[in-house]
Design an enzyme around this catalytic site. Structure first.
Site, PDB file in Angstrom:
ATOM      1  N   GLU A 161       0.804  -1.231   0.000  1.00 46.20           N
ATOM      2  CA  GLU A 161       0.000   0.000   0.000  1.00 46.20           C
ATOM      3  C   GLU A 161       0.830   1.271   0.000  1.00 46.20           C
ATOM      4  O   GLU A 161       0.571   2.202  -0.754  1.00 46.20           O
ATOM      5  CB  GLU A 161      -0.939   0.030   1.210  1.00 46.20           C
ATOM      6  CG  GLU A 161      -2.249  -0.702   1.001  1.00 46.20           C
ATOM      7  CD  GLU A 161      -2.113  -2.197   1.104  1.00 46.20           C
ATOM      8  OE1 GLU A 161      -1.010  -2.668   1.452  1.00 46.20           O
ATOM      9  OE2 GLU A 161      -3.102  -2.893   0.847  1.00 46.20           O
ATOM     10  N   HIS A 198     -11.088  -4.511  10.139  1.00 45.00           N
ATOM     11  CA  HIS A 198     -11.565  -4.294   8.776  1.00 45.00           C
ATOM     12  C   HIS A 198     -12.840  -3.470   8.724  1.00 45.00           C
ATOM     13  O   HIS A 198     -13.542  -3.487   7.720  1.00 45.00           O
ATOM     14  CB  HIS A 198     -11.822  -5.647   8.091  1.00 45.00           C
ATOM     15  CG  HIS A 198     -10.559  -6.388   7.755  1.00 45.00           C
ATOM     16  ND1 HIS A 198      -9.809  -7.031   8.699  1.00 45.00           N
ATOM     17  CD2 HIS A 198      -9.919  -6.574   6.571  1.00 45.00           C
ATOM     18  CE1 HIS A 198      -8.749  -7.598   8.121  1.00 45.00           C
ATOM     19  NE2 HIS A 198      -8.795  -7.333   6.840  1.00 45.00           N
TER      20      HIS A 198
END
Lengths: 380, 333
Positions: free
Chosen positions: B63, B132
């Protein structure tokens, strides 16, 4: 082969001249190679004009940085100020080997590159002093100067490396045969995002030259104390690497040329390590002598100074005279003095500019000031 | 009579990207699984087949690296769409979003633009647990230099994503995974390739006179459902869909509050320092404060990491009954 010791030995202790042809001189060089059968050529050509140009560039950066030192001590420059004196051959050598249409990005020790990428001494010093005539209108400061094909000046250690890979991606995408030189230091070499960038650059064959300016210290931490491997040119693992004497502008130029050809031929990225040295501490807040000895600094100054080395080489080969160098020095001193004059007399940015440039190409918007009744205006 | 189509949010996002990829060759998409997998949530389905490797790029799981690469590409003249598989993973890259993207135009005094969109699912999903499920609206909306967009329905998704891609500035585009499969009516106007919705303007989804409900993303739907139930009891709610978190359209909220005199904010994110907290502060500082007949009420996610068990998860997020309860408390009925 370079010894990993802290002292840089000049590889030009042997007789340099190989042959003389129409004013050019040829010199031996040698680089350490990683995953490369061949490296940069063993001979570098230097014309008189080139020599004088490199000298001028390096001396300008040197004097500009020393002027910044002076202004900082007078408290006319504030905040962070990371000076580049000692490392001039890196910036000068790289610029000599790439095109103005190529791209370059570096970290915070950026004044030298800001100059070689085309920003005037005046605009650099005025940015350091926070005036409206600065290259970023006083909004950026030492670490945030930009120019066409020069992406700063980046304050977060290592963050510029993925950015550089992205610029290289844009070059590849646009098919313009341009490349990106992405610089980082020995300290940043341990950042994870570098390895992420190496992976993607290699995978996608991005035209990116990753260059580690190894000046032996990441702030106050020597390379031996920070890195399990100090062979920074090998850290790209599957990416070929070259280690080069960063105090020799010709070495830097030839190695970067070699690297540029590698990238432009579609072979993908390449890593370069420039072994160099900074005379100043990490920044102006760091005297730079708590983690290294004054003797070491002095030794580099006398034996490996990039500007002296070039000058001596040209003098001993009758490529220029002592007077010519003196003239150049005087001229540079004058230019730097004038720039400093401007940087100390130019007004600070107007308060109306406070909220401008938050966005690009955007209709004007209102920005909250320090209190609810303070409604400020922002234009692009 | 305008023809109406039922389009899922997923397809609306897909259409937006497809149209913008076609319109401007500088636009490209990168992220994990966006190409050959058709997108982790199938939002980019078909795009790789149509546009190929150059425009739709699968990245390794890096990322920070690929967000930085995307920002660099934007600086050098391209117009990247950088997908985070969820915004939870954007934390790995947040330095690139804030320090490399958001602040650069300002630091360079307008010399260096960063035309980039960071998009992906944000907030709670179903059963994906604490790591998440976080909502990042407040985190990103805190920062000058970013635009933060949070669509609710398909028209929002399409029109706002197109505007975001065409914007020359860094945009954080917060989608919602639970909405991807939900079909909404889309007007014929919205089918046009030039249909855009301006960033920074809220929409009144339902007019009402007794109380204002302000929300973004999935909870706009909850507010409308609550409003339908309350209408049966004679309480008429005005429901405002923020559409954009930053810059926030406070004027629309104020205009509504000056009419209804009561305000409830509804969001999925945590209460502290959140979107509702900001709305409260702005209302207090502005012209609508004197029109309030009671303090503003915030309906938010519970101030805990998201649990896994369904019953616990259900009680961690605003339910329609929570909105109804809060409306009645605010109206003192």
């Amino acid at each position: 082969i370079f010894s990993p010791s802290l002292l840089l030995t000049s590889i030009f202790s042997l007789t340099d001249v190989v042959s003389v042809q129409s004013g050019c001189r040829f010199f031996h060089q040698k680089c350490d190679l990683h995953r490369l059968e061949e490296g940069p050529p063993l001979k570098a050509e230097l014309t008189r004009d080139q020599g004088l140009q490199y000298y001028r560039t390096m001396q300008t950066v040197r004097r500009m940085e020393l002027k910044a030192d002076q202004l900082y001590k007078q408290k006319i420059i504030r905040g962070f100020c990371h000076l580049y004196d000692g490392q001039e051959a890196c910036a000068a050598g790289i610029e000599a080997s790439i095109n103005p249409t190529d791209h370059l990005i570096t970290a915070y020790r950026a004044h030298g590159y800001t100059y070689t990428r085309g920003v005037s001494i005046k605009e650099i010093l005025a940015e350091l002093t926070g005036r409206k005539g600065g290259v970023a209108k006083g909004k950026g400061g030492s670490m945030h100067m930009y120019a066409p094909h020069f992406y700063g000046g980046n304050g977060i250690v290592g963050a510029q490396v993925p950015l550089g890979a992205g610029i290289a991606l844009a070059c590849q995408y646009q098919g313009n045969n341009q490349l990106c030189v992405t610089l980082y230091g020995d300290g940043a070499a341990n950042q994870g995002q570098l390895f992420e960038s190496f992976n993607m650059a290699a995978l996608w064959k991005l035209p990116c030259i990753f260059i580690c300016e190894n000046n032996k210290y990441g702030m106050g931490t020597s390379v031996e104390r920070a890195s399990a491997s100090i062979d920074y040119y090998k850290r790209g693992d599957f990416i070929p690497g070259i280690r080069v004497d960063g105090m020799d502008v010709l070495c830097v130029r030839e190695a970067t040329k070699f690297a540029a050809d590698h990238c432009r031929s579609g072979k993908g990225p390449i890593v370069m390590e420039l072994q160099t040295y900074r005379y100043h501490g990490h920044s102006m807040s760091d005297p730079g002598v708590s983690y290294r000895t004054r003797e070491e600094i002095q030794e580099v100054r006398t034996k490996s100074d990039p500007i002296s080395m070039l000058k001596e080489r040209m003098l001993s080969n009758n490529m220029a005279s002592v007077e010519e160098f003196k003239e150049i020095d005087v001229d540079i001193r004058k230019q730097v003095e004038e720039a400093a004059q401007f940087a100390t007399s130019d007004p600070e940015p107007p308060l109306e500019d406070l909220c401008n440039h938050i966005f690009y190409n955007n209709p004007p918007l209102e920005v909250r000031g320090t209190n609810p009744w303070s409604k400020l205006k922002s234009v692009s | 009579i305008q023809a109406q189509f039922n389009v899922t949010v997923r397809d609306a996002l897909n259409q937006a990207m497809d149209e913008e990829l076609e319109r401007d060759e500088r636009v490209f998409l990168l992220g994990e699984e966006v190409a050959q997998y058709d997108g982790a949530y199938k939002v980019s389905r078909g795009l790789w087949k149509k546009y190929g490797d150059k425009r739709i790029i699968d990245t390794p799981i890096s990322e920070m690296g690929f967000a930085g690469i995307a920002v660099g590409a934007a600086m050098a003249g391209l117009r990247p769409i950088c997908e985070f598989m969820t915004f939870n993973f954007s934390m790995q890259a947040i330095d690139q979003v804030i320090n490399s993207a958001a602040k650069t135009c300002y630091m360079s005094a307008g010399l260096q633009a960063v035309p980039i969109v960071f998009r992906g699912p944000n907030g709670a999903s179903a059963g994906v647990a604490a790591q998440h499920s976080q909502c990042f609206a407040a985190w990103y909306a805190h920062c000058p230099g970013l635009k933060v967009v949070s669509p609710w329905n398909s028209e929002d998704a399409k029109g706002l994503l197109k505007s975001s891609i065409r914007d020359d500035n860094p945009v954080v585009f917060l989608e919602n995974e639970l909405l991807y499969g939900v079909p909404f009516e889309m007007s014929e106007e919205a089918q046009s390739k030039d249909f855009t919705i301006p960033i920074g303007k809220a929409k009144v989804e339902r007019a009402g006179s007794h109380i204002t409900l302000v929300s973004h993303s999935r909870y706009v739907g909850h507010c409308l459902d609550a409003a339908a139930v309350l209408a049966k009891e004679g309480i008429e709610c005005e429901v405002i869909n923020l559409r954009t978190i930053r810059p926030m359209d406070v004027e629309s909220i104020e205009a509504s509050v000056m009419k209804t005199n009561h305000l409830v904010t509804v969001e999925g994110g945590w209460p502290q320092f959140g979107v509702g907290a900001e709305i409260c502060a702005r209302i207090m500082e502005g012209s609508a404060f004197n029109y309030l007949d009671s303090p503003v009420t915030r309906v938010t996610g519970v101030d805990i990491p998201m649990p896994y068990a369904k019953i616990l998860e259900d009680h961690s997020l605003p339910q329609i009954k929570d909105i109804i309860f809060s409306v009645k408390k605010t109206l003192n009925v």
